[in-house]
Design a protein around this motif. Structure first.
Motif, PDB file in Angstrom:
ATOM      1  N   UNK A   1     -15.236  38.648  21.182  1.00  0.00           N
ATOM      2  CA  UNK A   1     -15.617  38.390  22.570  1.00  0.00           C
ATOM      3  C   UNK A   1     -16.741  37.352  22.658  1.00  0.00           C
ATOM      4  N   UNK A   2     -17.483  37.171  21.592  1.00  0.00           N
ATOM      5  CA  UNK A   2     -18.480  36.094  21.560  1.00  0.00           C
ATOM      6  C   UNK A   2     -17.795  34.741  21.670  1.00  0.00           C
ATOM      7  N   UNK A   3     -16.732  34.550  20.883  1.00  0.00           N
ATOM      8  CA  UNK A   3     -16.047  33.260  20.900  1.00  0.00           C
ATOM      9  C   UNK A   3     -15.208  33.095  22.165  1.00  0.00           C
ATOM     10  N   UNK A   4     -14.684  34.200  22.706  1.00  0.00           N
ATOM     11  CA  UNK A   4     -13.957  34.111  23.983  1.00  0.00           C
ATOM     12  C   UNK A   4     -14.904  33.633  25.076  1.00  0.00           C
TER      13      UNK A   4
ATOM     14  N   UNK B   1     -14.805  42.520  30.572  1.00  0.00           N
ATOM     15  CA  UNK B   1     -15.608  42.621  29.345  1.00  0.00           C
ATOM     16  C   UNK B   1     -16.882  41.782  29.467  1.00  0.00           C
ATOM     17  N   UNK B   2     -17.442  41.763  30.679  1.00  0.00           N
ATOM     18  CA  UNK B   2     -18.688  41.054  30.925  1.00  0.00           C
ATOM     19  C   UNK B   2     -18.540  39.556  31.082  1.00  0.00           C
TER      20      UNK B   2
ATOM     21  N   UNK C   1     -14.485  47.869  15.172  1.00  0.00           N
ATOM     22  CA  UNK C   1     -15.045  47.647  16.505  1.00  0.00           C
ATOM     23  C   UNK C   1     -16.091  46.535  16.469  1.00  0.00           C
ATOM     24  N   UNK C   2     -16.848  46.455  15.387  1.00  0.00           N
ATOM     25  CA  UNK C   2     -17.806  45.364  15.241  1.00  0.00           C
ATOM     26  C   UNK C   2     -17.072  44.028  15.190  1.00  0.00           C
TER      27      UNK C   2
ATOM     28  N   UNK D   1     -10.927  31.542  11.677  1.00  0.00           N
ATOM     29  CA  UNK D   1     -11.150  32.498  10.589  1.00  0.00           C
ATOM     30  C   UNK D   1     -12.558  33.087  10.623  1.00  0.00           C
ATOM     31  N   UNK D   2     -13.523  32.364  11.158  1.00  0.00           N
ATOM     32  CA  UNK D   2     -14.900  32.863  11.219  1.00  0.00           C
ATOM     33  C   UNK D   2     -14.996  34.108  12.091  1.00  0.00           C
ATOM     34  N   UNK D   3     -14.268  34.107  13.190  1.00  0.00           N
ATOM     35  CA  UNK D   3     -14.312  35.227  14.130  1.00  0.00           C
ATOM     36  C   UNK D   3     -13.088  36.143  14.007  1.00  0.00           C
ATOM     37  N   UNK D   4     -12.154  35.815  13.118  1.00  0.00           N
ATOM     38  CA  UNK D   4     -10.948  36.626  12.986  1.00  0.00           C
ATOM     39  C   UNK D   4     -10.157  36.680  14.273  1.00  0.00           C
ATOM     40  N   UNK D   5     -10.106  35.540  14.964  1.00  0.00           N
ATOM     41  CA  UNK D   5      -9.546  35.517  16.311  1.00  0.00           C
ATOM     42  C   UNK D   5      -8.470  34.447  16.429  1.00  0.00           C
TER      43      UNK D   5
END
Length: 415
Positions: free
Chosen positions: A86-89, A205-206, A79-80, A164-168
């Motif tokens: 969502x930071x990078x989104x 999601x804000x 979950x973390x 790769x930094x955000x796994x996204x």
């Protein structure tokens, strides 16, 4: 997955969605294998969603109690990691607005927002639709945000970028239907699912995002679900997604138009059965059937079992073998037969239309069809040597595909 496990997972889902309104049986009194139950929950990617309910029942079973600490740590870690995405989104969305790019988000972030906690819906990627003329600028934005292009996974209409930094991962679409072609895709095009006139703005999601209008988004989701159902199978989370989406946006969806679109696509019987499971098991509103005539048969139970097993092609790691063979049935290029023998024969010697895209040369020049058959057989022998026991044999592959085709035909997805 045994019937007891199926029923108990649905109990847990209802408990998570609606709280104390629904009771939960004790595992010790339900003839349930907790190990199998956990395996089924993990297979359906529901561990974070059901974690609060699992906490309530951890004392019911010794296996559960002994392994709960590891599960708890894993869920919190996942979950973390999800929250990081969502930071990078948020950054991508903000940059797109600054540059005047119209990014239309669909599926992931919109659906996650409907969950009790959006990080409970694990997703490795985000789907974004852009116009052809903004594609280059959109790719530049992603590169500047730390994404690298995954060329092997990209298609003509879907560019895949990973950070790769955000796994996204971002799947940048220029077409909602990806690179698929065929009669059903031509029908889908007429529906104009995304346009400035029908796209809407919502907070998910804000984050303030652009997305598809709700009726068109529901049509798209059923297309997406049926794609996976036809090619490789789907699981319980799709039921949860649709239940939450319909219950949240019911009053903003024109269901008369929706059912018309399902009829046009040949999806009606599948969607009726799918909705029936959502209503009975997850308490989706039954108003979706207002002014819509429907008759029930065994297809509802057959679909339910298939959904919960996530299709029948995942018995081996090489389940992807079946996907290419099923594509023509999904797009409407080919039709399933009532005869298992004919289905298997067509699997062994597919027509030009039923060939996977990798044999495009035969599609362009049909006289090369026998060459494509030989090409496919040589590839099979090479991959069989590599994958060994995890690879479907020829007869096994045809039998698995035939079972899938019979269910697809039962749900009228080849009509």
């Amino acid at each position: 997955m045994g019937n007891n496990n199926i029923d108990y997972i649905f109990q847990m889902c209802r408990k998570r969605l609606y709280g104390d309104y629904y009771s939960l049986d004790r595992i010790s009194e339900s003839n349930i294998s907790y190990k199998e139950l956990l395996d089924d929950i993990f297979q359906n990617n529901l561990e974070a969603f059901l974690y609060p309910v699992l906490k309530q029942v951890k004392n019911d079973d010794s296996y559960f109690y002994e392994n709960f600490s590891a599960l708890e740590m894993a869920v919190k870690k996942w979950m973390f990691e999800e929250l990081k995405k969502y930071q990078i989104i948020r950054t991508i969305n903000s940059e797109a607005e600054k540059r005047g790019l119209n990014f239309v988000f669909f599926k992931g972030i919109v659906l996650a927002d409907l969950y009790p906690q959006y990080a409970e819906r694990f997703s490795s990627d985000s789907d974004i639709l852009v116009s052809d003329d903004q594609k280059t600028e959109a790719e530049t934005l992603l590169k500047e945000c730390g994404y690298s292009k995954y060329k092997e996974g990209s298609k003509e209409e879907v560019q895949v970028y990973a950070n790769s930094t955000y796994g996204h991962t971002v799947e940048l679409h220029t077409r909602l239907w990806e690179d698929y072609t065929g009669p059903r895709i031509e029908v889908l095009k007429t529906m104009n699912l995304s346009s400035p006139e029908t796209d809407i703005k919502i907070k998910a999601c804000g984050i303030d995002i652009n997305t598809l209008g709700h009726e068109k988004h529901l049509v798209y989701q059923m297309f997406h679900i049926i794609k996976h159902f036809s090619l490789d199978g789907i699981g319980i989370r799709y039921l949860i997604d649709i239940t939450l989406f319909v219950n949240k946006y019911f009053d903003e969806i024109d269901f008369t138009l929706f059912w018309k679109h399902m009829d046009m696509l040949g999806y009606t019987k599948f969607v009726e059965a799918f909705f029936r499971i959502c209503i009975v098991e997850l308490k989706m509103t039954d108003k979706v059937f207002d002014n819509h005539q429907v008759k029930w048969d065994s297809s509802v139970e057959n679909l339910k079992l298939d959904l919960l097993k996530i299709g029948n092609i995942h018995d081996k790691e090489a389940g992807w073998q079946i996907m290419g063979a099923m594509e023509a049935y999904f797009t409407g290029e080919a039709k399933a037969s009532d005869s298992s023998f004919k289905n298997k024969l067509r699997m062994a010697f597919p027509s030009v239309k039923a060939l996977p895209k990798v044999y495009g040369y035969a599609k362009k020049c049909p006289i090369l069809l026998p060459v494509a058959w030989i090409h496919r057989d040589v590839k099979f022998l090479i991959k069989k040597a590599i994958h060994k026991d995890d690879f479907y044999g020829i007869n096994e592959k045809m039998s698995v595909a035939d079972r899938r085709l019979r269910l697809i035909k039962e749900l009228e997805l080849t009509d």
